[in-house]
Write a protein that holds these residues in place. Sequence first.
Motif, PDB file in Angstrom:
ATOM      1  N   VAL A 142      10.350  33.393  39.169  1.00  0.00           N
ATOM      2  CA  VAL A 142       9.489  32.225  39.347  1.00  0.00           C
ATOM      3  C   VAL A 142      10.359  31.065  39.826  1.00  0.00           C
ATOM      4  O   VAL A 142      11.341  30.705  39.167  1.00  0.00           O
ATOM      5  N   VAL A 143      10.017  30.515  40.972  1.00  0.00           N
ATOM      6  CA  VAL A 143      10.705  29.331  41.487  1.00  0.00           C
ATOM      7  C   VAL A 143       9.883  28.106  41.108  1.00  0.00           C
ATOM      8  O   VAL A 143       8.690  28.030  41.431  1.00  0.00           O
ATOM      9  N   ILE A 144      10.495  27.164  40.422  1.00  0.00           N
ATOM     10  CA  ILE A 144       9.851  25.887  40.127  1.00  0.00           C
ATOM     11  C   ILE A 144      10.424  24.864  41.109  1.00  0.00           C
ATOM     12  O   ILE A 144      11.598  24.508  41.023  1.00  0.00           O
ATOM     13  N   THR A 145       9.582  24.414  42.039  1.00  0.00           N
ATOM     14  CA  THR A 145      10.098  23.506  43.066  1.00  0.00           C
ATOM     15  C   THR A 145      10.518  22.170  42.469  1.00  0.00           C
ATOM     16  O   THR A 145      11.471  21.549  42.938  1.00  0.00           O
ATOM     17  N   HIS A 146       9.798  21.740  41.438  1.00  0.00           N
ATOM     18  CA  HIS A 146      10.171  20.542  40.681  1.00  0.00           C
ATOM     19  C   HIS A 146       9.331  20.547  39.409  1.00  0.00           C
ATOM     20  O   HIS A 146       8.376  21.324  39.277  1.00  0.00           O
ATOM     21  N   MET A 147       9.648  19.663  38.478  1.00  0.00           N
ATOM     22  CA  MET A 147       9.080  19.751  37.137  1.00  0.00           C
ATOM     23  C   MET A 147       7.871  18.846  36.912  1.00  0.00           C
ATOM     24  O   MET A 147       7.477  18.618  35.769  1.00  0.00           O
ATOM     25  N   HIS A 148       7.263  18.315  37.948  1.00  0.00           N
ATOM     26  CA  HIS A 148       6.068  17.507  37.749  1.00  0.00           C
ATOM     27  C   HIS A 148       4.964  18.334  37.096  1.00  0.00           C
ATOM     28  O   HIS A 148       4.895  19.562  37.248  1.00  0.00           O
ATOM     29  N   TRP A 149       4.084  17.650  36.394  1.00  0.00           N
ATOM     30  CA  TRP A 149       3.100  18.285  35.520  1.00  0.00           C
ATOM     31  C   TRP A 149       2.240  19.330  36.225  1.00  0.00           C
ATOM     32  O   TRP A 149       1.828  20.306  35.610  1.00  0.00           O
ATOM     33  N   ASP A 150       1.969  19.135  37.531  1.00  0.00           N
ATOM     34  CA  ASP A 150       1.062  20.039  38.240  1.00  0.00           C
ATOM     35  C   ASP A 150       1.777  21.212  38.887  1.00  0.00           C
ATOM     36  O   ASP A 150       1.150  22.015  39.576  1.00  0.00           O
ATOM     37  N   HIS A 151       3.082  21.347  38.637  1.00  0.00           N
ATOM     38  CA  HIS A 151       3.855  22.446  39.229  1.00  0.00           C
ATOM     39  C   HIS A 151       4.591  23.293  38.188  1.00  0.00           C
ATOM     40  O   HIS A 151       5.019  24.404  38.504  1.00  0.00           O
ATOM     41  N   ALA A 152       4.731  22.790  36.984  1.00  0.00           N
ATOM     42  CA  ALA A 152       5.597  23.468  36.008  1.00  0.00           C
ATOM     43  C   ALA A 152       4.883  23.852  34.723  1.00  0.00           C
ATOM     44  O   ALA A 152       5.520  24.151  33.723  1.00  0.00           O
ATOM     45  N   GLY A 153       3.551  23.890  34.734  1.00  0.00           N
ATOM     46  CA  GLY A 153       2.825  24.389  33.581  1.00  0.00           C
ATOM     47  C   GLY A 153       2.748  25.912  33.612  1.00  0.00           C
ATOM     48  O   GLY A 153       3.041  26.539  34.628  1.00  0.00           O
ATOM     49  N   ASN A 154       2.349  26.512  32.524  1.00  0.00           N
ATOM     50  CA  ASN A 154       2.106  27.963  32.451  1.00  0.00           C
ATOM     51  C   ASN A 154       3.350  28.837  32.569  1.00  0.00           C
ATOM     52  O   ASN A 154       3.227  30.060  32.697  1.00  0.00           O
ATOM     53  N   ILE A 155       4.542  28.259  32.529  1.00  0.00           N
ATOM     54  CA  ILE A 155       5.753  29.085  32.609  1.00  0.00           C
ATOM     55  C   ILE A 155       5.778  30.103  31.473  1.00  0.00           C
ATOM     56  O   ILE A 155       6.250  31.234  31.634  1.00  0.00           O
ATOM     57  N   ASP A 156       5.226  29.706  30.335  1.00  0.00           N
ATOM     58  CA  ASP A 156       5.220  30.605  29.170  1.00  0.00           C
ATOM     59  C   ASP A 156       4.423  31.881  29.405  1.00  0.00           C
ATOM     60  O   ASP A 156       4.605  32.874  28.694  1.00  0.00           O
ATOM     61  N   LYS A 157       3.527  31.871  30.416  1.00  0.00           N
ATOM     62  CA  LYS A 157       2.720  33.060  30.698  1.00  0.00           C
ATOM     63  C   LYS A 157       3.467  34.093  31.541  1.00  0.00           C
ATOM     64  O   LYS A 157       2.999  35.218  31.684  1.00  0.00           O
ATOM     65  N   PHE A 158       4.615  33.699  32.064  1.00  0.00           N
ATOM     66  CA  PHE A 158       5.440  34.621  32.854  1.00  0.00           C
ATOM     67  C   PHE A 158       6.580  35.093  31.951  1.00  0.00           C
ATOM     68  O   PHE A 158       7.735  34.682  32.092  1.00  0.00           O
ATOM     69  N   VAL A 159       6.233  35.955  31.025  1.00  0.00           N
ATOM     70  CA  VAL A 159       7.113  36.259  29.899  1.00  0.00           C
ATOM     71  C   VAL A 159       8.379  37.003  30.303  1.00  0.00           C
ATOM     72  O   VAL A 159       9.382  36.962  29.587  1.00  0.00           O
ATOM     73  N   ASN A 160       8.365  37.695  31.432  1.00  0.00           N
ATOM     74  CA  ASN A 160       9.526  38.487  31.838  1.00  0.00           C
ATOM     75  C   ASN A 160      10.232  37.926  33.067  1.00  0.00           C
ATOM     76  O   ASN A 160      11.101  38.589  33.642  1.00  0.00           O
ATOM     77  N   ALA A 161       9.866  36.716  33.454  1.00  0.00           N
ATOM     78  CA  ALA A 161      10.397  36.155  34.698  1.00  0.00           C
ATOM     79  C   ALA A 161      11.663  35.344  34.477  1.00  0.00           C
ATOM     80  O   ALA A 161      11.819  34.668  33.460  1.00  0.00           O
ATOM     81  N   LYS A 162      12.543  35.409  35.465  1.00  0.00           N
ATOM     82  CA  LYS A 162      13.671  34.490  35.559  1.00  0.00           C
ATOM     83  C   LYS A 162      13.176  33.235  36.268  1.00  0.00           C
ATOM     84  O   LYS A 162      12.515  33.310  37.310  1.00  0.00           O
ATOM     85  N   VAL A 163      13.469  32.077  35.699  1.00  0.00           N
ATOM     86  CA  VAL A 163      13.024  30.806  36.262  1.00  0.00           C
ATOM     87  C   VAL A 163      14.158  30.207  37.088  1.00  0.00           C
ATOM     88  O   VAL A 163      15.291  30.092  36.613  1.00  0.00           O
ATOM     89  N   HIS A 164      13.854  29.816  38.331  1.00  0.00           N
ATOM     90  CA  HIS A 164      14.841  29.236  39.242  1.00  0.00           C
ATOM     91  C   HIS A 164      14.568  27.744  39.404  1.00  0.00           C
ATOM     92  O   HIS A 164      13.466  27.349  39.785  1.00  0.00           O
ATOM     93  N   LEU A 165      15.579  26.929  39.109  1.00  0.00           N
ATOM     94  CA  LEU A 165      15.420  25.480  39.079  1.00  0.00           C
ATOM     95  C   LEU A 165      16.712  24.826  39.555  1.00  0.00           C
ATOM     96  O   LEU A 165      17.804  25.361  39.332  1.00  0.00           O
ATOM     97  N   GLN A 166      16.583  23.674  40.190  1.00  0.00           N
ATOM     98  CA  GLN A 166      17.773  22.943  40.605  1.00  0.00           C
ATOM     99  C   GLN A 166      18.406  22.208  39.418  1.00  0.00           C
ATOM    100  O   GLN A 166      17.706  21.674  38.552  1.00  0.00           O
ATOM    101  N   VAL A 167      19.733  22.187  39.380  1.00  0.00           N
ATOM    102  CA  VAL A 167      20.464  21.476  38.326  1.00  0.00           C
ATOM    103  C   VAL A 167      20.027  20.015  38.266  1.00  0.00           C
ATOM    104  O   VAL A 167      19.798  19.460  37.181  1.00  0.00           O
ATOM    105  N   ALA A 168      19.882  19.378  39.430  1.00  0.00           N
ATOM    106  CA  ALA A 168      19.531  17.953  39.476  1.00  0.00           C
ATOM    107  C   ALA A 168      18.182  17.685  38.816  1.00  0.00           C
ATOM    108  O   ALA A 168      17.971  16.635  38.204  1.00  0.00           O
ATOM    109  N   GLU A 169      17.254  18.643  38.941  1.00  0.00           N
ATOM    110  CA  GLU A 169      15.931  18.455  38.337  1.00  0.00           C
ATOM    111  C   GLU A 169      16.017  18.524  36.821  1.00  0.00           C
ATOM    112  O   GLU A 169      15.421  17.700  36.114  1.00  0.00           O
ATOM    113  N   MET A 170      16.760  19.490  36.299  1.00  0.00           N
ATOM    114  CA  MET A 170      16.870  19.616  34.843  1.00  0.00           C
ATOM    115  C   MET A 170      17.621  18.424  34.247  1.00  0.00           C
ATOM    116  O   MET A 170      17.262  17.937  33.158  1.00  0.00           O
TER     117      MET A 170
END
Length: 271
Positions: free
Chosen positions: A94-122
Motif C-alpha cells: 500500500v502506497v500512502i501518497t500523503h497522510m491527509h485524512w482523505d488518503h490515509a484512512g482504512n490502513i488497518d483493513k490491509f492487514v498483510n500489507a507493507k505500507v510505503h511512506l516518505q520519511v518527510a511525511e512521517m
Amino acid sequence: MSTPEPYEIYAIRYATSPYRMRFHNCLFCHGKDAHDALMPMDFFVWVIRNKQRIIVVDTGSRDWKCKQRGHEFIRCPTDGLKAIGIDPAGVEDVVITHMHWDHAGNIDKFVNAKVHLQVAEMRNVTSQDMGIPALNNFFLVDDVCTVVKRLFEGSVTFHEKSSEIAPGVSIHEVGGHSAGMQVVRVYTRRGWVVLASDASHFYVNFQQNNPFPVLYNFQDTVRGYQMCLSLADSPDHVIPGHDPLVLKRYPAMSSSLEGDVVRLDVDPAAA
C-alpha cells in the motif's frame, strides 16, 4: 534492462463533494475564470495490478470522516476494491501518497500489507506542528496512530526521494501539498502513467500552474507539476487526484461500475 510487464490501473471513487466552488480548488483566478463557479470534487483510491502483484495507492477515508467535512460518502474504499475482485487482506503493498485524512484512512483493513511512506511525511505528522490546530486539521490522529502501530509491527517501509517498489512502479517525493507528498509512476500498455494524487488535485492545477489552496510549500507545489510531467509520457498520462473529469475521460471497468471505477491504462477520450 528488460521491459516490465505492463500494469492495469484503476481509479475507484469512494466519495464526492458536488457543491464546491472554483475558489475552493484553485488559488488564482485567471482571465475570465469565474472564481465562484461550481467545481465539484471526487475522492479516489487507485489500484495497480498485473499478473505478479497488486499495489493499492491510498486508502481513502471512512463515512463519518467524510460527512463531518461536508462530503458525500459513496462506499468504503475496501468495498470498491472487492467490487473489482480484490481482497484487501491479500494486498501486499500500500502506497500512502500523503497522510491527509482523505488518503490515509482504512490502513488497518490491509492487514498483510507493507505500507510505503516518505520519511518527510512521517516526520511532519509526528512533529510539534501537530500541536497547532490550524496545521493538524488536515490529518487525523487515529490515522497517524495506525501507521505508528504498523511501524512497531515492522510493516512500514520509509522512502526518501525516489524508489522503485516493484518492476515498473516507482514513487517520487515532490512535496508541496504536504511535507512528504509523493507521486506514483507506473508502466502500462500506453506508456508511463503518473498517479499525481494531491500533487495536482485537478487537471487545471498543473495545466495552469494554479495550485490547490492547501499548501505546505508553494514553490514545491509548482515544481511538483513539472516533476509529474517529466515522469509521464505526456500530459495525458498525468492523472490528477480529485478531478471528476477522470471519470468522464476514461472507460468504466464494467457497466455496473460506470461512474465509479475507470481504467487508466488505456487512452483517454478527447478532453
